[in-house]
Design a protein around this motif. Sequence first.
Motif, mmCIF file in Angstrom:
data_model
loop_
_atom_site.group_PDB
_atom_site.id
_atom_site.type_symbol
_atom_site.label_atom_id
_atom_site.label_comp_id
_atom_site.label_asym_id
_atom_site.label_seq_id
_atom_site.Cartn_x
_atom_site.Cartn_y
_atom_site.Cartn_z
ATOM 1 N N GLN A 121 0.829 -1.213 0.000
ATOM 2 C CA GLN A 121 0.000 0.000 0.000
ATOM 3 C C GLN A 121 0.863 1.262 0.000
ATOM 4 N N ALA A 122 1.932 1.252 0.791
ATOM 5 C CA ALA A 122 2.827 2.416 0.845
ATOM 6 C C ALA A 122 3.493 2.648 -0.508
ATOM 7 N N LEU A 123 3.963 1.587 -1.123
ATOM 8 C CA LEU A 123 4.612 1.726 -2.426
ATOM 9 C C LEU A 123 3.616 2.193 -3.480
ATOM 10 N N ALA A 124 2.394 1.712 -3.405
ATOM 11 C CA ALA A 124 1.366 2.164 -4.349
ATOM 12 C C ALA A 124 1.108 3.659 -4.187
ATOM 13 N N GLN A 125 1.067 4.135 -2.940
ATOM 14 C CA GLN A 125 0.867 5.573 -2.710
ATOM 15 C C GLN A 125 2.031 6.373 -3.288
ATOM 16 N N LEU A 126 3.256 5.903 -3.076
ATOM 17 C CA LEU A 126 4.425 6.628 -3.585
ATOM 18 C C LEU A 126 4.466 6.608 -5.107
ATOM 19 N N ARG A 127 4.021 5.534 -5.708
ATOM 20 C CA ARG A 127 4.016 5.456 -7.179
ATOM 21 C C ARG A 127 2.982 6.409 -7.798
ATOM 22 N N THR A 128 1.986 6.799 -7.024
ATOM 23 C CA THR A 128 1.016 7.796 -7.502
ATOM 24 C C THR A 128 1.374 9.143 -6.880
ATOM 25 N N ALA A 129 2.622 9.516 -7.052
ATOM 26 C CA ALA A 129 3.184 10.703 -6.401
ATOM 27 C C ALA A 129 2.468 11.993 -6.763
ATOM 28 N N ALA A 183 2.034 24.059 -14.589
ATOM 29 C CA ALA A 183 1.450 23.096 -15.535
ATOM 30 C C ALA A 183 2.274 21.810 -15.604
ATOM 31 N N CYS A 184 2.320 21.101 -14.487
ATOM 32 C CA CYS A 184 3.139 19.892 -14.375
ATOM 33 C C CYS A 184 2.293 18.626 -14.428
ATOM 34 N N THR A 185 2.891 17.583 -14.963
ATOM 35 C CA THR A 185 2.300 16.252 -14.926
ATOM 36 C C THR A 185 3.371 15.265 -14.484
ATOM 37 N N LEU A 186 2.964 14.297 -13.689
ATOM 38 C CA LEU A 186 3.883 13.269 -13.219
ATOM 39 C C LEU A 186 4.368 12.458 -14.409
ATOM 40 N N SER A 187 5.685 12.298 -14.526
ATOM 41 C CA SER A 187 6.213 11.542 -15.664
ATOM 42 C C SER A 187 7.002 10.314 -15.237
ATOM 43 N N GLN A 188 7.515 10.288 -14.008
ATOM 44 C CA GLN A 188 8.376 9.168 -13.637
ATOM 45 C C GLN A 188 8.492 9.039 -12.123
ATOM 46 N N VAL A 189 8.448 7.807 -11.635
ATOM 47 C CA VAL A 189 8.684 7.525 -10.227
ATOM 48 C C VAL A 189 9.621 6.326 -10.162
ATOM 49 N N ASP A 190 10.793 6.508 -9.600
ATOM 50 C CA ASP A 190 11.758 5.434 -9.391
ATOM 51 C C ASP A 190 11.989 5.293 -7.899
ATOM 52 N N LEU A 191 11.702 4.110 -7.356
ATOM 53 C CA LEU A 191 11.844 3.871 -5.927
ATOM 54 C C LEU A 191 12.893 2.798 -5.675
ATOM 55 N N ASP A 192 13.565 2.933 -4.532
ATOM 56 C CA ASP A 192 14.617 2.002 -4.154
ATOM 57 C C ASP A 192 14.491 1.720 -2.660
ATOM 58 N N ALA A 193 14.194 0.476 -2.320
ATOM 59 C CA ALA A 193 14.098 0.057 -0.914
ATOM 60 C C ALA A 193 14.532 -1.403 -0.828
ATOM 61 N N PRO A 194 15.836 -1.642 -0.728
ATOM 62 C CA PRO A 194 16.347 -3.014 -0.721
ATOM 63 C C PRO A 194 15.688 -3.912 0.328
ATOM 64 N N ALA A 195 15.353 -3.383 1.480
ATOM 65 C CA ALA A 195 14.729 -4.198 2.524
ATOM 66 C C ALA A 195 13.359 -4.710 2.099
ATOM 67 N N LEU A 235 2.636 14.039 2.360
ATOM 68 C CA LEU A 235 3.286 12.931 3.071
ATOM 69 C C LEU A 235 2.784 12.764 4.497
ATOM 70 N N PHE A 236 2.476 13.855 5.188
ATOM 71 C CA PHE A 236 1.992 13.748 6.566
ATOM 72 C C PHE A 236 0.684 12.963 6.628
ATOM 73 N N ASP A 237 -0.215 13.233 5.694
ATOM 74 C CA ASP A 237 -1.489 12.527 5.688
ATOM 75 C C ASP A 237 -1.330 11.068 5.259
ATOM 76 N N ALA A 238 -0.457 10.828 4.290
ATOM 77 C CA ALA A 238 -0.280 9.471 3.772
ATOM 78 C C ALA A 238 0.468 8.559 4.743
ATOM 79 N N PHE A 239 1.422 9.131 5.485
ATOM 80 C CA PHE A 239 2.287 8.335 6.356
ATOM 81 C C PHE A 239 2.339 8.987 7.740
ATOM 82 N N PRO A 240 1.451 8.584 8.635
ATOM 83 C CA PRO A 240 1.310 9.243 9.941
ATOM 84 C C PRO A 240 2.567 9.243 10.809
ATOM 85 N N ALA A 241 3.523 8.351 10.565
ATOM 86 C CA ALA A 241 4.741 8.321 11.381
ATOM 87 C C ALA A 241 5.703 9.463 11.051
#
Length: 180
Positions: A74-82, A93-105, A143-149
Amino acid sequence: MNRFLPRAAAAPLLALCLLNAQAQPGHAHVHGQVKLDVAIDVQAITIHVDAPLDSIVGFERAPRTDAERKTAQQALAQLRTAGKLFTIDPVAACTLSQVDLDAPALGFGEARPGQAAGHGDLEGNIVFECRSPVLARYIDVGLFDAFPAIRQIDVQIATPDGQYQRTLKRPSSRLSWGRQ
């Protein structure tokens, strides 16, 4: 530097990351604290996210239970819809074009040398292509609303007009710079 990062955004982001590395020796890993580097140039706004996994998913290791796997997905899905997490000043006049995430764990990306055991991080590059990015004067950060920690977001911003540092703390979510 991510090999997928558009060239137009790479130079200011690289300068910003080098400035950050000089200002903060070593990798500070503070739970509840996220770092953003925002690079604004003539074609794009690029946001580099650096966060302890604990601040995003509540743990810093591979998920062990179905509930933890679901939380991570769920967290990764939220970040991918940045585009829902970062609302840029409409004048740009911006549109999201790319999301690259890295979390080895969490099973994607490669472990980084020097990463302390038990301290997993998430890093990402989020690129918005814009018609007039230099006109933007703010980003509403969700981010505060998406990730309460998350309790604090430390930001460095590089624009053609200058560099800025900001800190967002709950409930403030508007990141602004330049002349208002």
